[in-house]
Scaffold this motif. Sequence first.
Motif, PDB file in Angstrom:
ATOM      1  N   LEU A 591      28.394  26.643  51.147  1.00 52.68           N
ATOM      2  CA  LEU A 591      29.032  26.650  49.830  1.00 52.68           C
ATOM      3  C   LEU A 591      30.519  26.321  49.945  1.00 52.68           C
ATOM      4  O   LEU A 591      31.046  25.483  49.185  1.00 52.68           O
ATOM      5  CB  LEU A 591      28.853  28.017  49.165  1.00 52.68           C
ATOM      6  CG  LEU A 591      29.556  28.226  47.822  1.00 52.68           C
ATOM      7  CD1 LEU A 591      28.894  27.377  46.740  1.00 52.68           C
ATOM      8  CD2 LEU A 591      29.539  29.704  47.425  1.00 52.68           C
ATOM      9  N   VAL A 592      31.210  26.944  50.872  1.00 53.86           N
ATOM     10  CA  VAL A 592      32.644  26.704  51.045  1.00 53.86           C
ATOM     11  C   VAL A 592      32.883  25.299  51.598  1.00 53.86           C
ATOM     12  O   VAL A 592      33.812  24.594  51.163  1.00 53.86           O
ATOM     13  CB  VAL A 592      33.258  27.774  51.967  1.00 53.86           C
ATOM     14  CG1 VAL A 592      34.721  27.458  52.252  1.00 53.86           C
ATOM     15  CG2 VAL A 592      33.128  29.158  51.338  1.00 53.86           C
ATOM     16  N   ARG A 593      32.070  24.891  52.570  1.00 53.28           N
ATOM     17  CA  ARG A 593      32.250  23.571  53.171  1.00 53.28           C
ATOM     18  C   ARG A 593      32.088  22.451  52.145  1.00 53.28           C
ATOM     19  O   ARG A 593      32.821  21.457  52.154  1.00 53.28           O
ATOM     20  CB  ARG A 593      31.236  23.374  54.303  1.00 53.28           C
ATOM     21  CG  ARG A 593      31.457  22.103  55.127  1.00 53.28           C
ATOM     22  CD  ARG A 593      30.262  21.817  56.008  1.00 53.28           C
ATOM     23  NE  ARG A 593      29.079  21.524  55.205  1.00 53.28           N
ATOM     24  CZ  ARG A 593      28.857  20.355  54.629  1.00 53.28           C
ATOM     25  NH1 ARG A 593      29.710  19.360  54.745  1.00 53.28           N
ATOM     26  NH2 ARG A 593      27.757  20.164  53.913  1.00 53.28           N
ATOM     27  N   ALA A 597      32.871  26.595  46.242  1.00 53.35           N
ATOM     28  CA  ALA A 597      33.543  27.863  45.984  1.00 53.35           C
ATOM     29  C   ALA A 597      34.974  27.678  45.506  1.00 53.35           C
ATOM     30  O   ALA A 597      35.623  28.652  45.097  1.00 53.35           O
ATOM     31  CB  ALA A 597      33.532  28.722  47.249  1.00 53.35           C
ATOM     32  N   LYS A 598      35.486  26.459  45.531  1.00 54.04           N
ATOM     33  CA  LYS A 598      36.898  26.221  45.232  1.00 54.04           C
ATOM     34  C   LYS A 598      37.264  26.641  43.813  1.00 54.04           C
ATOM     35  O   LYS A 598      38.363  27.155  43.569  1.00 54.04           O
ATOM     36  CB  LYS A 598      37.218  24.744  45.444  1.00 54.04           C
ATOM     37  CG  LYS A 598      38.713  24.432  45.451  1.00 54.04           C
ATOM     38  CD  LYS A 598      38.955  23.014  45.903  1.00 54.04           C
ATOM     39  CE  LYS A 598      40.457  22.747  46.028  1.00 54.04           C
ATOM     40  NZ  LYS A 598      41.092  23.607  47.035  1.00 54.04           N
ATOM     41  N   LYS A 599      36.337  26.446  42.872  1.00 55.93           N
ATOM     42  CA  LYS A 599      36.643  26.768  41.481  1.00 55.93           C
ATOM     43  C   LYS A 599      36.849  28.260  41.258  1.00 55.93           C
ATOM     44  O   LYS A 599      37.391  28.677  40.227  1.00 55.93           O
ATOM     45  CB  LYS A 599      35.522  26.274  40.574  1.00 55.93           C
ATOM     46  CG  LYS A 599      34.149  26.853  40.903  1.00 55.93           C
ATOM     47  CD  LYS A 599      33.061  26.235  40.048  1.00 55.93           C
ATOM     48  CE  LYS A 599      31.682  26.743  40.435  1.00 55.93           C
ATOM     49  NZ  LYS A 599      30.603  26.098  39.634  1.00 55.93           N
ATOM     50  N   ASP A 697      19.547  29.768  43.106  1.00 56.67           N
ATOM     51  CA  ASP A 697      20.165  28.454  42.918  1.00 56.67           C
ATOM     52  C   ASP A 697      21.222  28.495  41.827  1.00 56.67           C
ATOM     53  O   ASP A 697      22.292  27.868  41.952  1.00 56.67           O
ATOM     54  CB  ASP A 697      19.086  27.427  42.567  1.00 56.67           C
ATOM     55  CG  ASP A 697      18.187  27.113  43.750  1.00 56.67           C
ATOM     56  OD1 ASP A 697      18.588  27.446  44.886  1.00 56.67           O
ATOM     57  OD2 ASP A 697      17.099  26.553  43.544  1.00 56.67           O
ATOM     58  N   LYS A 698      20.962  29.231  40.770  1.00 58.58           N
ATOM     59  CA  LYS A 698      21.930  29.307  39.665  1.00 58.58           C
ATOM     60  C   LYS A 698      23.215  29.990  40.120  1.00 58.58           C
ATOM     61  O   LYS A 698      24.318  29.484  39.894  1.00 58.58           O
ATOM     62  CB  LYS A 698      21.324  30.055  38.489  1.00 58.58           C
ATOM     63  CG  LYS A 698      22.265  30.191  37.291  1.00 58.58           C
ATOM     64  CD  LYS A 698      21.589  30.967  36.174  1.00 58.58           C
ATOM     65  CE  LYS A 698      22.491  31.030  34.936  1.00 58.58           C
ATOM     66  NZ  LYS A 698      23.795  31.663  35.205  1.00 58.58           N
ATOM     67  N   ASN A 699      23.078  31.171  40.746  1.00 56.41           N
ATOM     68  CA  ASN A 699      24.267  31.934  41.124  1.00 56.41           C
ATOM     69  C   ASN A 699      25.006  31.331  42.307  1.00 56.41           C
ATOM     70  O   ASN A 699      26.221  31.459  42.418  1.00 56.41           O
ATOM     71  CB  ASN A 699      23.876  33.377  41.443  1.00 56.41           C
ATOM     72  CG  ASN A 699      23.462  34.150  40.210  1.00 56.41           C
ATOM     73  OD1 ASN A 699      24.011  33.948  39.122  1.00 56.41           O
ATOM     74  ND2 ASN A 699      22.476  35.030  40.363  1.00 56.41           N
ATOM     75  N   LEU A 700      24.283  30.660  43.215  1.00 62.53           N
ATOM     76  CA  LEU A 700      24.920  30.096  44.401  1.00 62.53           C
ATOM     77  C   LEU A 700      25.430  28.682  44.154  1.00 62.53           C
ATOM     78  O   LEU A 700      26.631  28.409  44.305  1.00 62.53           O
ATOM     79  CB  LEU A 700      23.933  30.106  45.568  1.00 62.53           C
ATOM     80  CG  LEU A 700      24.435  29.491  46.883  1.00 62.53           C
ATOM     81  CD1 LEU A 700      25.581  30.317  47.461  1.00 62.53           C
ATOM     82  CD2 LEU A 700      23.300  29.369  47.890  1.00 62.53           C
ATOM     83  N   LEU A 701      24.550  27.798  43.746  1.00 56.88           N
ATOM     84  CA  LEU A 701      24.911  26.385  43.645  1.00 56.88           C
ATOM     85  C   LEU A 701      25.659  26.064  42.361  1.00 56.88           C
ATOM     86  O   LEU A 701      26.631  25.296  42.376  1.00 56.88           O
ATOM     87  CB  LEU A 701      23.648  25.525  43.750  1.00 56.88           C
ATOM     88  CG  LEU A 701      22.830  25.712  45.040  1.00 56.88           C
ATOM     89  CD1 LEU A 701      21.601  24.828  45.020  1.00 56.88           C
ATOM     90  CD2 LEU A 701      23.689  25.443  46.264  1.00 56.88           C
ATOM     91  N   GLU A 702      25.234  26.648  41.243  1.00 59.77           N
ATOM     92  CA  GLU A 702      25.860  26.327  39.963  1.00 59.77           C
ATOM     93  C   GLU A 702      27.120  27.148  39.709  1.00 59.77           C
ATOM     94  O   GLU A 702      28.142  26.614  39.272  1.00 59.77           O
ATOM     95  CB  GLU A 702      24.865  26.550  38.831  1.00 59.77           C
ATOM     96  CG  GLU A 702      23.628  25.657  38.893  1.00 59.77           C
ATOM     97  CD  GLU A 702      22.659  25.944  37.764  1.00 59.77           C
ATOM     98  OE1 GLU A 702      23.094  26.540  36.751  1.00 59.77           O
ATOM     99  OE2 GLU A 702      21.476  25.590  37.886  1.00 59.77           O
ATOM    100  N   GLU A 703      27.071  28.446  39.998  1.00 56.38           N
ATOM    101  CA  GLU A 703      28.200  29.325  39.680  1.00 56.38           C
ATOM    102  C   GLU A 703      29.095  29.598  40.870  1.00 56.38           C
ATOM    103  O   GLU A 703      30.156  30.198  40.719  1.00 56.38           O
ATOM    104  CB  GLU A 703      27.682  30.654  39.106  1.00 56.38           C
ATOM    105  CG  GLU A 703      26.787  30.504  37.889  1.00 56.38           C
ATOM    106  CD  GLU A 703      27.521  29.876  36.719  1.00 56.38           C
ATOM    107  OE1 GLU A 703      28.772  30.009  36.668  1.00 56.38           O
ATOM    108  OE2 GLU A 703      26.866  29.274  35.850  1.00 56.38           O
ATOM    109  N   GLY A 704      28.699  29.202  42.075  1.00 58.60           N
ATOM    110  CA  GLY A 704      29.545  29.419  43.245  1.00 58.60           C
ATOM    111  C   GLY A 704      29.751  30.878  43.570  1.00 58.60           C
ATOM    112  O   GLY A 704      30.844  31.285  43.967  1.00 58.60           O
TER     113      GLY A 704
END
Length: 833
Positions: A591-593, A597-599, A697-704
């Motif tokens: 996620l960070v790479r 997560a930047k947002k 997928d929603k919480n990890l990929l979409e919402e970071g």
Amino acid sequence: KPRSGVYRIYTTTSGYTAFVSVGKILPSSPVATPQAHSRTRKRHTLAWCGQKSASDARMTRARVGGGTGAFFRFDHLFRRWKMQAFVRLDLIQRQLKKWKISAHTYVLFAITIGLSNVLYSILSQDFILADHEASRVVGKEFMAKAHAEKEHDSRLQDARYTRHNDMKEGEFPDSDAPLLMQFEVCEGATNQRISLVSGLLIAHLMNASAVLPMFHSSIFAGQSRTLNMDRIYNVSRLKTGLHGFVDISPHPHGHDSHKFAKSYINIGAHNTMKSQKEWRALAREARMEGRNLIQLDCAFFSISLDDEIAGEFWKIDRNLHFSDEIVDTADLILDKLAIGRDFIALHIRMEQDWIDHCERWENMNDGIIRDNCMTNTDKLHNVFTINGLQKGDTVYVAGGYTQAELEKSPNFDIIRNDYNLVMKSDAVSDGTMVPNAKNRDILALVDFEICRRARVFIGNSVSTFSAMLILSRKQEGIPHIHYNGGNIPLQDFIPVHHNSKQDEQQNNRLKWVFTLTLNKFAKRAYHSMAKVAVQSAQKTQNMDPICILNPNDMLPEVQHEDARVLVEWLEQKGVRILWHQPDWAWKIHELVRSGGAKKNEKWSPLFKSSEAMVSTFMRIDIPLMGFTDDYVLYTDVDIMFTSRIGLDTFPYLPDYLMAGTEFSKVNEGYANAGILLYNIQGMRRTYSDFLNYAFSDKNLLEEGLHYGWYGPGDQGAYNSYYGLVLDTLDVVEAASFNWKPYWEPNSMFDDDDDDDVEIVHWHGPKPVDYHAYFQHGIVINKRYENILRTCNSSFELCSRWHREWVSHARDLNLLGEIEASISLKIREAFEHF
């Protein structure tokens, strides 16, 4: 009425007052049983028996039906006439239907007969009481009768009652009549021990002499081989230890004791769980009917052990010593291994038959949660570390394992390197110490004796072998651990009463857990705060500190320059180190790479570093790391312990987790995850569902890893899942275990008194911010300016906590680092300006 009930109707003319009492008792109770089971044993739909002479003390009784059921009993006594009726409802219902008479009509008919006898007695001026149950009724109030009845029942319950002068000879059995009790033992070696202790306890309750049963060996070979009990236990010591408590008779001619008895009763005792009241009633019945032998089948789980007699069970168990043959074998093994008594005994179950048993046991459809049969089997090394066992200790592994088998087992990969593992096959290499179907039970007894002598015993609480050792050591206050955590099923049937210092410490001492980041991105200030937290915890002297570290942080390319020094410092301070690499860590790194997560960096600086995020998320794995305690305390490192903390500190114990509020002292439905009290079992049961939710997928990929209104990171995940999805999050207002320095003191304690606060959480401004402001009048971070000014001007307690933290830091020689950090921040702020 229910078949388990009895209608009792009494008539009396005392004071020209008639009483009609309808009550419910079990047919097996002391009142009903002697009259429900008779010597005549004739089956009648309706039986009336009478006597006409005073000398006929033992009136004829008629037994109606068999087994347990509901009875009507009508006792009428006038002059020297006495009639008793027994009516078995479930047998007469069909006959009543044939006669076209309803049960209600029959009841009214019976009551009419009873009242007619009252009238007869009044007219004849006969004031004799109707029945010995009602003989205590002499007042005019119904409560007086009830009180007398209760007093009478209590006399019946005591096998050693005193015969009253107003009771006729023959109305009560002779409690001193000789009575012999024979019973069996069954199943494996430990269950036979429980059966033996239970049988002797029943004999004690019945005031009977006990005939020792035969021991069954090789039951797993498909054919049982019986041995005299003196081959297994030291019968001489048992008799001496229980002298005056229970009489033990020799076994007359094997299992044919009944041939030498005038008459006997066969009882199916196995898994019946009769109460002490029922066993005493059975003894009275046997004596009343002139029987001198009670013959039981297996006594395993045959008596319900309430708090009153649990101590008597353990008294018998303490006097149960193994035979010289078994003791000598245990001595030989320990001598050959040269370990004396300074060793740890481990009984681990991981064989295929145990795995199959666990699957059946955990899937029993009876509404009871059973899920700790195999728990922590793959986390033994963590179990040892968490419970403070020292590396290099000798561990005796009970069971049928060999060194070759342990080397193949992944469960022993790490523990084999840190501990000296030995087993009985190491002591005797001729193969006689390797369990098989024929010798398994005998070798289990040898293991039991060796484990009993160990300094610390570790076992699986679902196994009766382990559970019996754990409970007996718990009773005596000797160190014990069940590595699978959770409950001890056997304790539901065999209560423990103890004054154990170990259990008292285990109940009062919390496992305190925190995590640290040791990579090069970690801030030195957090390492300093961790040291102060450890220092303050040690002053409370009632916690076991445990630090969770990620082994990837120790890789040369990412390792912090002070990492190894810090680990050594923690170990010197008695902190137990758990190395843990989460299975889900790759998701955060990816996620960070990828920039996902930047947002969310605006919400927390943790999103800048995947290592920092993994470290803070690592707390979610605590329920799976090998903790055997029911409750565990987690905190961030920016805290300071100010007074003793234990489970009694918390207002109640949570089903899942408990936390304090975020900013406000008032509960607004949002928890601060910086300090959490975990219910390990509850969190373990919901772990998989929570993990799937947190990294969906929603919480990890979409919402970071941002959870909307509930915020970012693991705190947002906890609040969202346990607060919203499960609605089980326990949030405490103004929590003394998560006190913020900027909170206004409670009215319950003075401004300069912090005795009611256990943990100060440097939430928001950190100690370096307070130090810069209080010592130098400088606000390093403008976001905290209002908080610092309010704290300084309003609350003396706030500055006092800062001074206490500085005192800890001074003892640890950290003030130089703090001053250097402040100077650096001032210089950075000046350059930015």
